[in-house]
Design an enzyme around this catalytic site. Sequence first.
Site, mmCIF file in Angstrom:
data_model
loop_
_atom_site.group_PDB
_atom_site.id
_atom_site.type_symbol
_atom_site.label_atom_id
_atom_site.label_comp_id
_atom_site.label_asym_id
_atom_site.label_seq_id
_atom_site.Cartn_x
_atom_site.Cartn_y
_atom_site.Cartn_z
ATOM 1 N N ALA A 58 -8.278 -3.435 -5.821
ATOM 2 C CA ALA A 58 -9.206 -2.666 -4.997
ATOM 3 C C ALA A 58 -10.379 -3.548 -4.596
ATOM 4 O O ALA A 58 -10.647 -4.581 -5.214
ATOM 5 C CB ALA A 58 -9.692 -1.444 -5.775
ATOM 6 N N GLY A 92 -5.459 -2.070 -8.317
ATOM 7 C CA GLY A 92 -5.016 -1.239 -7.214
ATOM 8 C C GLY A 92 -3.884 -1.857 -6.418
ATOM 9 O O GLY A 92 -3.062 -1.141 -5.836
ATOM 10 N N GLU A 116 -0.841 -0.997 -8.408
ATOM 11 C CA GLU A 116 -0.629 0.445 -8.283
ATOM 12 C C GLU A 116 -0.018 0.776 -6.924
ATOM 13 O O GLU A 116 0.873 1.629 -6.820
ATOM 14 C CB GLU A 116 -1.953 1.187 -8.477
ATOM 15 C CG GLU A 116 -2.452 1.155 -9.914
ATOM 16 C CD GLU A 116 -3.815 1.803 -10.075
ATOM 17 O OE1 GLU A 116 -3.888 2.904 -10.641
ATOM 18 O OE2 GLU A 116 -4.802 1.193 -9.624
#
Length: 375
Positions: free
Chosen positions: A65, A104, A107
């Site tokens: 992220a 992220g 993910e």
Amino acid sequence: MQATDVTTIDRDGDVAIVTIDYPPVNVLSAAVRQGISGALAELSADDAVKAVVLICAGKTFFAGADITEFGKPLAEPTIRQLEEIIEDTPKPVIAAMHGTALGGGFELGLSAHYRVAAASAKMGLPEVKLGLLPGAGGTQRLPRVVGVAKALELMTVGDPVTAEQAASMGLVDQVVDGDLRATAIAFAKSKIGAPLERIRDRSVTVDPAQIAAFREANADRFRNLDAPEAIIKTVEASALPFAEGMDRERDLFRELMAGPQSAALRYVFFAERQAAKAEPLPADAVDRLTAAKDTELALINEGAKLLDEGLAPRALEVDALAVKALGWPSYLGGPLYLADKQGLPTIIKRMRADGIEPSPLIERLAAEGKGFTQA
């Protein structure tokens, strides 16, 4: 075809290749998320496209992220929303991973229908090291692939695994020794017409006894830390319907993000990286800090003296050294960071009560209503 500043769409027969190029490490910024969602919307509506490869240019797949967005309102789609878009794409989406697919980024890869990875790739969920938990579905998807015990281990330690290790756990469908792009395209062609594999649709069994045993076995390692217990709670919630587990993950992520521990650990994260770019502290300064390390107030005072004397350019160098070399707990953010959080007037009172004469810098900053990290 250049679709956006960061997104390119190419075709190889009935396979579309969406390439993201957002140097230096392809973080999942708003521009990247919007580029991917826009490309998938276009390709979903194109009958000539039967499968999609999602790949990154440069040295790595999505490295995580965008940490600069933490604590701010997020532009849509969020990573979670983008994951739903990927999962709901009516054609196979293959994530082609290289470099370091972390946080992220990993993910997001888990939301693809399939994953191929370069043999040199590493992947993992390191959020615990920032006092956080994986907040984009990692706590819900990972147990559905590797099981509860392995998911707990991976997320509470936070270290990456190799592509081969990931493949042995079922996280990667194919490890690639050669050309990642060409192999991913060939893999995508082999999946045309196959059922779409959505990790969210898998079931997971959570054994309360297993969870209790994990807590007990790791009690010492997790002492004073908030994030590992929150990770355990979210993994417990993976037994719920997927959407409910995601809600639990979101709520606990927000609690951690708003808490003092994650703020301190994120400060240390940036402090260590900034300090690594600067000249090392002089040996004399290191010796003085080392001599004072056994007492919190003495270490704060010595750090202040070094700043005042110009031997340490910024508070972050003192704090980074204290965490890295002097045994200071990272979840407290460094001695000067902690002094700021307690308030310098309070630190002065504590010092005088202990017979310590505060550094003149501490007195000046307190009088000006400032702190070490704001000076």
